[in-house]
Design a protein around this motif. Structure first.
Motif, PDB file in Angstrom:
ATOM      1  N   PHE A 148      -6.677 -10.772   8.903  1.00 43.27           N
ATOM      2  CA  PHE A 148      -5.752  -9.647   8.930  1.00 43.27           C
ATOM      3  C   PHE A 148      -6.152  -8.782  10.121  1.00 43.27           C
ATOM      4  CE2 PHE A 148      -5.474  -9.667   3.983  1.00 43.27           C
ATOM      5  CZ  PHE A 148      -4.638 -10.767   4.035  1.00 43.27           C
TER       6      PHE A 148
ATOM      7  N   SER B  40      -0.922 -10.817   9.908  1.00 41.30           N
ATOM      8  CA  SER B  40      -1.704 -11.729   9.071  1.00 41.30           C
ATOM      9  C   SER B  40      -1.526 -13.162   9.560  1.00 41.30           C
ATOM     10  CB  SER B  40      -1.251 -11.644   7.612  1.00 41.30           C
ATOM     11  OG  SER B  40      -1.808 -12.696   6.847  1.00 41.30           O
TER      12      SER B  40
ATOM     13  N   ILE C  78      -0.010  -5.837   3.245  1.00 38.26           N
ATOM     14  CA  ILE C  78      -1.127  -6.114   4.150  1.00 38.26           C
ATOM     15  C   ILE C  78      -1.582  -4.857   4.881  1.00 38.26           C
ATOM     16  CG2 ILE C  78       0.462  -6.792   5.971  1.00 38.26           C
ATOM     17  CD1 ILE C  78      -1.636  -8.532   7.160  1.00 38.26           C
TER      18      ILE C  78
ATOM     19  N   LEU D 205      -4.605  -3.472   3.307  1.00 42.18           N
ATOM     20  CA  LEU D 205      -5.769  -4.350   3.102  1.00 42.18           C
ATOM     21  C   LEU D 205      -6.713  -4.229   4.295  1.00 42.18           C
ATOM     22  CD1 LEU D 205      -3.926  -7.482   1.656  1.00 42.18           C
ATOM     23  CD2 LEU D 205      -4.991  -5.584   0.421  1.00 42.18           C
TER      24      LEU D 205
ATOM     25  N   ILE E 152      -8.700  -9.429  -3.577  1.00 39.08           N
ATOM     26  CA  ILE E 152      -7.402  -9.104  -2.991  1.00 39.08           C
ATOM     27  C   ILE E 152      -6.398  -8.866  -4.116  1.00 39.08           C
ATOM     28  CG2 ILE E 152      -6.519 -11.474  -2.830  1.00 39.08           C
ATOM     29  CD1 ILE E 152      -5.460 -10.660  -0.012  1.00 39.08           C
TER      30      ILE E 152
ATOM     31  N   TYR F 293     -11.806 -10.341   2.485  1.00 38.63           N
ATOM     32  CA  TYR F 293     -11.324 -10.662   1.143  1.00 38.63           C
ATOM     33  C   TYR F 293     -11.569 -12.132   0.813  1.00 38.63           C
ATOM     34  CZ  TYR F 293      -8.935  -6.179   1.509  1.00 38.63           C
ATOM     35  OH  TYR F 293      -8.670  -4.847   1.662  1.00 38.63           O
TER      36      TYR F 293
ATOM     37  N   SER G  70      -0.221  -8.395  -3.423  1.00 39.94           N
ATOM     38  CA  SER G  70      -0.057  -8.395  -1.970  1.00 39.94           C
ATOM     39  C   SER G  70       0.211  -9.797  -1.428  1.00 39.94           C
ATOM     40  CB  SER G  70      -1.306  -7.820  -1.302  1.00 39.94           C
ATOM     41  OG  SER G  70      -2.407  -8.682  -1.494  1.00 39.94           O
ATOM     42  N   LEU G  71       0.182 -10.785  -2.309  1.00 42.45           N
ATOM     43  CA  LEU G  71       0.385 -12.169  -1.899  1.00 42.45           C
ATOM     44  C   LEU G  71       1.771 -12.665  -2.307  1.00 42.45           C
ATOM     45  CD1 LEU G  71      -3.053 -13.663  -3.010  1.00 42.45           C
ATOM     46  CD2 LEU G  71      -2.396 -12.888  -0.723  1.00 42.45           C
TER      47      LEU G  71
ATOM     48  N   THR H 252       1.375 -16.695   1.427  1.00 44.65           N
ATOM     49  CA  THR H 252       1.438 -15.795   2.575  1.00 44.65           C
ATOM     50  C   THR H 252       1.236 -14.375   2.053  1.00 44.65           C
ATOM     51  OG1 THR H 252       3.860 -15.678   2.350  1.00 44.65           O
ATOM     52  CG2 THR H 252       2.976 -17.278   3.928  1.00 44.65           C
ATOM     53  N   THR H 253       1.436 -13.380   2.908  1.00 47.03           N
ATOM     54  CA  THR H 253       1.281 -11.987   2.481  1.00 47.03           C
ATOM     55  C   THR H 253       2.605 -11.246   2.625  1.00 47.03           C
ATOM     56  OG1 THR H 253       0.550 -11.428   4.720  1.00 47.03           O
ATOM     57  CG2 THR H 253      -1.159 -11.831   3.084  1.00 47.03           C
ATOM     58  N   ASN H 254       2.671 -10.081   1.994  1.00 45.89           N
ATOM     59  CA  ASN H 254       3.842  -9.222   2.136  1.00 45.89           C
ATOM     60  C   ASN H 254       3.446  -7.931   2.854  1.00 45.89           C
ATOM     61  OD1 ASN H 254       2.573  -7.607   0.147  1.00 45.89           O
ATOM     62  ND2 ASN H 254       3.629  -8.705  -1.502  1.00 45.89           N
TER      63      ASN H 254
END
Length: 327
Positions: free
Chosen positions: A50, A59, A135, A138, A102, A144, A106-107, A130-132
């Motif tokens: 990140f 990310s 992030i 974070l 984590i 993490y 957030s995933l 993936t992430t939203n």
């Protein structure tokens, strides 16, 4: 005597048949006589990053993870996977690390139910993570840990291989003060080089004709600051606004050697009108391609080459092929 020989041959034939059957069983199952589909994960979690910049957070987490069976699947079944944060503390203790948990929210997790079909050795779909937008929050400097675990199987004759039911994904966290990658990142650029640069112009301090910057021939423009100890600004007008996520500058020396045009610590700025400027970043390397974390939109780009440390030399810039990676 003939009867005895016949009995002997029949007995040998039976033993051969039994041996053949046993070999066939061993080819079908990892464990002779065990009919179960044993499901497991290969240890392919990987390491991602990140990056938080003044412009945005980026990310590299884009994980695709299949599941496997110890032999060809005998009947269709489903395996379920999840992120199990309860494993983070034990991992840290065992590996002397301090990774943070984590937030699962957030995933973005696709295909948490993994399908196996008869005859296959690998799942027909794959877990995708993936992430939203979360992030942005974070930012734990310790990074993490994402433990991915097979939690259940649904179907006939299915079992989880306990010792191979978990894999770990590591995410490092980096803060960058600008929008330019510090290290080489050519493979991360997503734009496409502009093919028609006929409307581009270059504005240089001595007013010289610097159009050779936009060719791919042996010719190139080279300029220096007017005096030692001074910076050298070079302004490029694209003629219209572009959105781009990387820039490239090089020149061909004597038709044989391609050199990067960049000087380390050069400043890159953009503008919509050629008057008001916004800093993109400071170059930390001299690779031909400089990649931005996030795309920018501008009609003008200014390169400011820093003054050399020695009092007798002046800032210089040579370029025969300047281009941008337009979106």
């Amino acid at each position: 005597m003939k009867n005895i020989k016949n009995i002997f041959y029949v007995g040998m034939l039976a033993l051969c048949t039994m041996s053949f059957t046993a070999c066939s069983d061993e080819e079908t199952y990892d464990f002779p006589g065990d009919p179960y589909n044993h499901v497991y994960l290969q240890d392919k979690g990987g390491t991602f990053t990140f990056v938080h910049t003044p412009i945005s957070s980026i990310s590299t987490l884009d994980l695709t993870l299949p599941l496997y069976c110890n032999h060809r699947v005998t009947s269709n079944f489903i395996a379920k996977v999840e992120v199990d944060n309860s494993l983070v503390a034990a991992y840290n203790e065992e590996n002397n690390t301090e990774y943070a948990e984590i937030p699962v929210s957030s995933l973005v997790m696709e295909n948490t139910e993994i399908r196996f079909e008869q005859g296959g050795l690998m799942s027909v779909n794959e877990l995708h993570i993936t992430t939203n937008e979360a992030i942005n929050e974070l930012r734990d400097v310790n990074g993490y840990l994402i433990p991915i675990r097979i939690t259940a199987v649904e179907g006939e004759n299915c079992k989880i291989v306990d010792k191979m039911s978990t894999t770990y994904v590591i995410v490092n966290v980096k803060e960058d003060t600008d929008n330019i990658y510090d290290d080489a990142a050519d493979e991360l650029v997503t734009g496409t080089l502009v093919s028609d640069r006929s409307g581009w112009t270059a504005i240089v301090p001595d007013g010289a004709d610097a159009q050779a910057m936009f060719t791919e021939s042996d010719d190139y423009w080279s300029g220096r600051a007017s005096a030692a100890g001074e910076e050298l600004p070079v302004i490029i007008n694209f003629g219209k606004p572009y959105t781009f996520d990387g820039i490239s500058a090089s020149y061909l020396y004597y038709g044989y050697y391609t050199y990067a045009s960049w000087t380390k610590s050069s400043k890159i700025e953009i503008s919509g009108d050629g008057t008001t400027w916004e800093e993109v970043g400071i170059l930390s390397n001299t690779n031909i391609i400089q990649v931005f974390y996030a795309p920018v939109t501008a009609q003008y780009l200014r390169i400011t080459v820093p003054a050399p440390s020695s009092s007798w030399s002046s800032a210089s810039f040579s370029c025969g092929n300047f281009n941008i990676y337009a979106k």
